[in-house]
Scaffold this active site. Structure first.
Site, PDB file in Angstrom:
ATOM      1  N   ASP A 151       0.875  -1.288   0.047  1.00  0.00           N
ATOM      2  CA  ASP A 151       0.328   0.129  -0.269  1.00  0.00           C
ATOM      3  C   ASP A 151       0.342   1.155  -0.056  1.00  0.00           C
ATOM      4  OD1 ASP A 151       0.993   0.709   2.562  1.00  0.00           O
ATOM      5  OD2 ASP A 151      -0.785   1.149   2.826  1.00  0.00           O
ATOM      6  N   GLU A 152       2.508   1.561  -0.013  1.00  0.00           N
ATOM      7  CA  GLU A 152       2.770   2.636  -0.914  1.00  0.00           C
ATOM      8  C   GLU A 152       3.674   2.774  -1.952  1.00  0.00           C
ATOM      9  OE1 GLU A 152       6.159   2.301   2.267  1.00  0.00           O
ATOM     10  OE2 GLU A 152       4.829   0.956   3.526  1.00  0.00           O
TER      11      GLU A 152
HETATM   12  P1  TTP Z   1       0.423   0.150   6.567  1.00  0.00           P
HETATM   13  O1  TTP Z   1       0.683   1.179   5.804  1.00  0.00           O
HETATM   14  O2  TTP Z   1       1.292   0.155   8.125  1.00  0.00           O
HETATM   15  O3  TTP Z   1      -0.654  -0.047   7.776  1.00  0.00           O
HETATM   16  P2  TTP Z   1      -2.590   0.716   7.326  1.00  0.00           P
HETATM   17  O4  TTP Z   1      -2.703   1.080   5.923  1.00  0.00           O
HETATM   18  O5  TTP Z   1      -3.331  -0.307   7.387  1.00  0.00           O
HETATM   19  O6  TTP Z   1      -2.608   1.307   8.600  1.00  0.00           O
HETATM   20  P3  TTP Z   1      -1.633   3.619   7.980  1.00  0.00           P
HETATM   21  O7  TTP Z   1      -3.210   4.417   8.248  1.00  0.00           O
HETATM   22  O8  TTP Z   1      -1.475   3.913   9.330  1.00  0.00           O
HETATM   23  O9  TTP Z   1      -1.259   3.839   6.920  1.00  0.00           O
HETATM   24  O10 TTP Z   1       0.459  -1.618   6.407  1.00  0.00           O
HETATM   25  C1  TTP Z   1      -0.772  -1.791   4.766  1.00  0.00           C
HETATM   26  C2  TTP Z   1      -1.620  -3.367   5.281  1.00  0.00           C
HETATM   27  O11 TTP Z   1      -0.683  -4.140   5.111  1.00  0.00           O
HETATM   28  C3  TTP Z   1      -2.393  -2.955   5.883  1.00  0.00           C
HETATM   29  O12 TTP Z   1      -3.519  -2.584   6.236  1.00  0.00           O
HETATM   30  C4  TTP Z   1      -2.636  -4.595   6.674  1.00  0.00           C
HETATM   31  C5  TTP Z   1      -0.945  -5.165   5.906  1.00  0.00           C
HETATM   32  N1  TTP Z   1      -0.583  -5.647   7.797  1.00  0.00           N
HETATM   33  C6  TTP Z   1      -0.360  -6.415   8.242  1.00  0.00           C
HETATM   34  O13 TTP Z   1      -1.475  -6.957   7.854  1.00  0.00           O
HETATM   35  N2  TTP Z   1       0.259  -6.218   9.710  1.00  0.00           N
HETATM   36  C7  TTP Z   1       1.035  -5.372  10.144  1.00  0.00           C
HETATM   37  O14 TTP Z   1       1.555  -5.525  11.017  1.00  0.00           O
HETATM   38  C8  TTP Z   1       1.093  -4.388   8.617  1.00  0.00           C
HETATM   39  C9  TTP Z   1       1.631  -3.053   9.382  1.00  0.00           C
HETATM   40  C10 TTP Z   1       0.454  -4.304   8.021  1.00  0.00           C
HETATM   41 MG    MG Z   2      -1.310   2.185   5.337  1.00  0.00          MG
END
Ligand code: TTP
Ligand code: MG
Length: 362
Positions: free
Chosen positions: A107-108
């Site tokens: 997601d980045e």
């Molecule tokens: P992140 O970008 O770390 O988290 P997020 O998008 O859910 O929240 P934020 O708004 O803070 O960016 O991670 C992206 C996806 O990866 C997240 O939706 C679920 C997955 N993930 C896991 O399965 N386990 C984990 O420990 C993390 C950090 C993320």
């Molecule tokens: Mg995220």
């Protein structure tokens, strides 16, 4: 000349997709992860939405604890295929904004705009268009950091979540960073932080104020890296060649098939040294070491070992390769080819953590 880099990160990604597909969930705490089984469940949270975070819930928290803190939340199992598809759609959309694009995880992504504009206001407009397009076409929100380096853009995208845009102009780097906890720097987790706090460094401002030679003396290479990050001196390109590569390998065929251990050993040493030249040059770390061996008649085997952490250590690789080779060394067959492959690659940050934790090595 300052560069302009965007770091785009979807907000509570998995949860956002579930809420998009079931609008009744809107406004409720939504937790994606293991089944809580009314508090008796095992496993952890993958992610949760911002309503759930108000109860102190976060990624990687045990699901049983989450249930205790927020029993009325909506708990859902992850739907990996769906998230994978949505991730691809988002990446396709982002990629159209700059050919200098790098996906990181699901997601980045980084987008370098330097070739498109050198104006931060213009970059803000582009970020705004990205947010609008992602929301309109995909139905979820994304946060964006705009800064002169990759690491600052990443810290910035996290600053104003969800649905935020944060600009860090070169002249504002110190103001932006000075009060932040050092764990906001990618690569500094809670464990690494302990080493820094012992030497009186808690805030990123403390790093900036420390002279570089002192940082190197106290924390070695890792200290140098975070000093560079904090001072806006992270020169990593978007679309790093090695970040996109899955493995680095080399192999050699013997001029004539051989069973001479010394000859085989010297081939392994050659290959290993050659691979490590580029490993060192590009600050790569790896977790998986693979031996390839081909005997006369083209019968080929591979054997791998995956370590629990990333390393960058030529001698250690040779040691593992020789251990893996033992299985074949008593065979009465002649060796035609040997090879080494290093995979599970990552850019330098983790090896620096390990250099702080020498005991983890043995
Ligand atoms: P992140 O970008 O770390 O988290 P997020 O998008 O859910 O929240 P934020 O708004 O803070 O960016 O991670 C992206 C996806 O990866 C997240 O939706 C679920 C997955 N993930 C896991 O399965 N386990 C984990 O420990 C993390 C950090 C993320
Ligand atoms: Mg995220």
């Amino acid at each position: 000349m300052s560069r302009i880099i965007l770091h785009c990160d979807l907000d509570c990604f998995f949860a956002a997709v579930e809420i998009r597909d079931n609008p009744q969930l809107k406004g409720k705490p939504v937790i994606i992860g293991a089944d809580p089984k009314e508090g008796k469940g095992r496993g952890v949270i993958a992610t949760c939405n911002y309503e759930a975070r108000k109860y102190g819930l976060h990624s990687a928290m045990p699901i049983s604890l989450a249930y205790r803190k927020c029993p009325h939340g909506v708990y859902l199992k992850p739907n990996g295929n769906k998230y994978h598809k949505v991730s691809n759609e988002v990446m396709e959309l982002l990629e159209r904004y700059s050919s200098n694009f790098q996906k990181v995880g699901t997601d980045e992504a980084y987008l370098e705009l330097t070739e498109i504009t050198l104006n931060f206001e213009k970059a803000y407009e582009i970020a705004n268009n990205i947010q609008k397009e992602v929301f309109k076409k995909i139905g979820i929100t994304i946060s964006i950091g705009i800064a002169p380096t990759k690491s600052l853009a990443k810290i910035a995208s996290d600053e104003n979540k969800p649905n935020g845009i944060t600009i860090v102009k070169p002249e504002k780097i110190f103001d932006f960073l000075k009060e932040k906890d050092i764990t906001r720097i990618p690569g500094i987790g809670k464990k690494t932080k302990v080493y820094y706090v012992k030497k009186g460094i808690r805030k990123i401002g403390d790093i900036i104020k420390t002279p570089l030679p002192t940082m190197i003396k106290l924390f070695g290479k890792h200290g140098k890296w975070i000093w560079n990050v904090a001072n806006g001196l992270d020169h990593r390109k978007v679309k790093e060649f090695y970040e996109e590569r899955k493995s680095i390998s080399a192999e050699r065929t013997f001029l004539s098939d051989t069973d001479d251990f010394n000859e085989i050993l010297s081939k392994f040493e050659d290959i290993n040294t050659r691979i490590h030249k580029s490993i060192l040059k590009h600050h790569i770390t790896y977790k998986t070491i693979t031996l390839k061996i081909r005997f006369e008649g083209f019968i080929t085997y591979t054997r791998s070992r995956t370590l629990p952490f990333h390393i960058q250590d030529e001698k250690y690789v040779l040691k593992i390769i020789l251990e893996l080779f033992k299985e074949f060394s008593d065979k009465k067959r002649k060796v035609r080819l040997v090879g080494i492959k290093l995979s599970n690659l990552e850019k330098n940050q983790k090896v620096r953590q390990i250099s702080l934790l020498p005991f983890a090595y043995t």
